[in-house]
Design a protein around this motif. Sequence first.
Motif, PDB file in Angstrom:
ATOM      1  N   VAL A  38       0.643  -1.515  -0.136  1.00 57.33           N
ATOM      2  CA  VAL A  38      -0.079   0.311   0.006  1.00 57.33           C
ATOM      3  C   VAL A  38       0.880   1.450   0.326  1.00 57.33           C
ATOM      4  CG1 VAL A  38      -1.946   1.199   1.272  1.00 57.33           C
ATOM      5  CG2 VAL A  38      -2.158  -1.531   1.036  1.00 57.33           C
ATOM      6  N   ARG A  39       1.786   1.460   0.726  1.00 53.12           N
ATOM      7  CA  ARG A  39       2.852   2.022   1.130  1.00 53.12           C
ATOM      8  C   ARG A  39       2.967   2.980  -0.297  1.00 53.12           C
ATOM      9  NH1 ARG A  39       5.709   1.102   5.843  1.00 53.12           N
ATOM     10  NH2 ARG A  39       4.046   1.685   7.321  1.00 53.12           N
TER      11      ARG A  39
ATOM     12  N   SER B 129      -1.837   4.437   3.971  1.00 53.35           N
ATOM     13  CA  SER B 129      -1.319   3.031   4.744  1.00 53.35           C
ATOM     14  C   SER B 129      -2.235   3.307   6.364  1.00 53.35           C
ATOM     15  CB  SER B 129      -0.470   3.208   4.368  1.00 53.35           C
ATOM     16  OG  SER B 129       0.269   4.465   4.354  1.00 53.35           O
ATOM     17  N   ARG B 130      -1.804   4.121   6.262  1.00 47.54           N
ATOM     18  CA  ARG B 130      -2.019   4.004   7.869  1.00 47.54           C
ATOM     19  C   ARG B 130      -2.809   3.499   8.787  1.00 47.54           C
ATOM     20  NH1 ARG B 130       0.036   3.608  12.781  1.00 47.54           N
ATOM     21  NH2 ARG B 130      -0.897   4.403  14.369  1.00 47.54           N
TER      22      ARG B 130
ATOM     23  N   VAL C 196      -2.965   0.349  11.437  1.00 51.59           N
ATOM     24  CA  VAL C 196      -3.520   0.084  13.154  1.00 51.59           C
ATOM     25  C   VAL C 196      -4.759  -1.475  12.500  1.00 51.59           C
ATOM     26  CG1 VAL C 196      -5.001   1.609  14.633  1.00 51.59           C
ATOM     27  CG2 VAL C 196      -3.287   3.259  13.373  1.00 51.59           C
ATOM     28  N   CYS C 197      -5.288  -1.124  11.034  1.00 53.28           N
ATOM     29  CA  CYS C 197      -6.150  -2.237  11.787  1.00 53.28           C
ATOM     30  C   CYS C 197      -6.094  -3.711  11.268  1.00 53.28           C
ATOM     31  CB  CYS C 197      -7.402  -1.813  10.826  1.00 53.28           C
ATOM     32  SG  CYS C 197      -8.321  -0.272  11.103  1.00 53.28           S
TER      33      CYS C 197
ATOM     34  N   LEU D  87      -7.167   9.219  12.564  1.00 50.42           N
ATOM     35  CA  LEU D  87      -6.015   8.907  11.231  1.00 50.42           C
ATOM     36  C   LEU D  87      -6.125   9.529  10.150  1.00 50.42           C
ATOM     37  CD1 LEU D  87      -7.825   4.772  12.068  1.00 50.42           C
ATOM     38  CD2 LEU D  87      -5.323   5.985  12.337  1.00 50.42           C
ATOM     39  N   ASP D  88      -6.817  11.302  10.266  1.00 53.97           N
ATOM     40  CA  ASP D  88      -6.996  11.725   8.633  1.00 53.97           C
ATOM     41  C   ASP D  88      -7.705  10.674   7.856  1.00 53.97           C
ATOM     42  OD1 ASP D  88      -7.231  13.415   7.648  1.00 53.97           O
ATOM     43  OD2 ASP D  88      -4.971  13.868   7.056  1.00 53.97           O
TER      44      ASP D  88
END
Length: 379
Positions: free
Chosen positions: A79-80, A92-93, A97-98, A241-242
């Motif tokens: 994803v990054r 991707s953040r 986390v999830c 998480l914006d």
Amino acid sequence: MNSGIAKNIGVLGAGQLGRMLALAGYPLGNRFTFLDTTGNPSAGIGDVIVDPDNQHLAEFLAKVDVVTYEFEHLPVQLVREIEQHKPVYPSSRAIEVCQNRVEEKTLFDRLGIPTPAYRVVESAEQLEAAARELGCPVVAKSVTEGYDGKGQAVLKQPEQAGDAWSAIGHSQLVVEAFVDFVREVSMIAVRGRDGEVVFYPMAENQHVGGILRYSVAPLPDLDASVQQTADGYIRALLDELDYVGVLALELFQTRDGSLLANEMAPRVHNSGHWTMDGAVTSQFENHLRAIQGLPLGDTQAIAPTCMINVVGREGDNAAILALANTHLHRYDKAERAGRKLAHVNILAPNHAELLEKVNACSALLPEAPPPALSFSIKQ
Ligand code: AMP
């Protein structure tokens, strides 16, 4: 004039959630390219690039303007890498986390979102000690790769730690106090690229063996303050998480009405399928609006709605469709034990009639467990 609408949407994952995203996007003129890293795509729609060995990323990137996903068990690194070339929503953040129950719980703690008491363990001995400390029963869950109740074990006694540790087979587990919940609920919310947030009414979810079977929304007996509390929790997550797109948050509701967060999913969610027929704008359309920077649609419910998952074996589809205000959504998948094949959305003018129709529909589905929704008890 530029339509303001992205033409080509790239989706990571190619299962039924991707299929339903595409179905919602065609009226907007979107086209869909799916990147499947599992080798088992089932979307049956759009262009599907099957790429288990990560050989076709350039081809995928050349076809899409914006990227989202319908499956979060992907390498974060992938994803990054995509983020270097195309906008990816959610980021991707969020996926990072999830994917990881420890990161997720740490974020819940930091934002003041209550969870069941928990410990993180890295051996059978630590698991046994945590079970003693928390008090049995406890639920042990793999930190990564768990979904639909997989990678989990309930310990009724601390002595079961050795067996549970071997059965789960992961090097790090989260151990949680078993919650004596009144019901399981979920929140689906959407955040736009400009930070606007909209919330769907909370749904009640009935799981059997870790698999979702029924979701009902809106709830007839939900205190407005409970919905507000849940809105506040999910808004905190979205803002922190914006986040852009649909986020799902699963919670337990306890006897005193309070909510404990279980887990979240950075995508459209099975407990939001009722919105396809039961809300003014479906979760799928709203996810697509969000990631394209378009205004979000109205999330209000049209009528009391129940979603029934068709799992393992299909039922009498003609008889189901003969029920008034009932809609069948099939995923074009072969029957297999435990596999989600379709869902049925049933609408009714009130919850009493809804429950009658849900009982009638469930009798037409050979593998459906009896509905046991919390408010049916009070009828
Ligand atoms: P999960 O994969 O975390 O969503 O767990 C799957 C299902 O197991 C949940 O939907 C609940 O029905 C049950 N479950 C998970 N954690 C707990 C808990 N701490 N207490 C009671 N039931 C749980």
